[in-house]
Write an enzyme that holds these catalytic residues in place. Sequence first.
Site, mmCIF file in Angstrom:
data_model
loop_
_atom_site.group_PDB
_atom_site.id
_atom_site.type_symbol
_atom_site.label_atom_id
_atom_site.label_comp_id
_atom_site.label_asym_id
_atom_site.label_seq_id
_atom_site.Cartn_x
_atom_site.Cartn_y
_atom_site.Cartn_z
ATOM 1 N N ASP A 99 0.693 -1.212 0.066
ATOM 2 C CA ASP A 99 0.054 -0.137 0.010
ATOM 3 C C ASP A 99 0.867 1.298 -0.120
ATOM 4 O O ASP A 99 1.832 1.342 0.999
ATOM 5 C CB ASP A 99 -0.897 0.035 1.275
ATOM 6 C CG ASP A 99 -1.984 -0.979 1.144
ATOM 7 O OD1 ASP A 99 -2.093 -1.899 0.272
ATOM 8 O OD2 ASP A 99 -2.837 -1.226 2.114
ATOM 9 N N ASP A 120 -15.154 -3.429 -2.040
ATOM 10 C CA ASP A 120 -14.999 -3.328 -0.483
ATOM 11 C C ASP A 120 -16.078 -3.077 0.045
ATOM 12 O O ASP A 120 -17.065 -2.009 -0.200
ATOM 13 C CB ASP A 120 -13.902 -2.070 -0.382
ATOM 14 C CG ASP A 120 -12.927 -2.321 -1.620
ATOM 15 O OD1 ASP A 120 -12.105 -3.232 -1.626
ATOM 16 O OD2 ASP A 120 -12.218 -0.980 -2.102
#
Length: 241
Positions: free
Chosen positions: A8, A129
């Site tokens: 990330d 998500d």
Amino acid sequence: MLIIPAIDLKDGLCVRLRQGDLSQETVYSTDPAAVARHWEQLGAKFLHLVDLDGAVGGQPRNVTQVETIVKSVSIPTQVGGGVRSIETVRRYLSSGVHRVVLGTAAISDPALLCQACAEFPDRILVGLDARDGTVAIRGWTALSDLSAVDLLGRLAAYRLAGVIYTDISTDGMLTGPNLPALREIVAHSPVPVIASGGITRLEDLRAVKSLGPRVIGAIVGKALYEGKLDLRQAIQAVSSC
């Protein structure tokens, strides 16, 4: 089932968040490309890259870091975060990225999803998500009016590589995946599923794999960075069960 380490990116650094909260970050490296090479050396066959700044801001902010990572490793990568135009999809894929993840755009701009899948069949993933069953958008800073199951119902017509399902409540918490929610996703998905969120132990990986062959991968982040899970052992565990 592939074990896919996550990298990330925020402000050019390799970080991890708790439940997607940008204010709760831990910086693990100032050299994301070195992190990528490390996971490759330990046996990773695929890497998952996320531009966190791009996910919230609506356009990629860590393209240079992504392209450096791609050039630094010999294994394929997939990248998401702020991909809201066909030009961004083209740039990533032309730079050597293997698959591109559309999240917010898959809901807000179905024409883009259709164009991307037509132009790059089997190289587009939808990032699904969810928080309590509802799809989150804009880097998890807002909720859509769609349930995860509703979104899955719209995807059958597209030439997708699959969906990445992330349960936000478990992401970065080291508490294990939300198996009931993941089981429901697998049951309703018309395309292969990659699991993400909360995977911490070898038992978690075995449980995810037990959901069937439609689950083609598991993204693991914080558990690797915190030393809760050994990548070599994880790869061996899923290959032997």
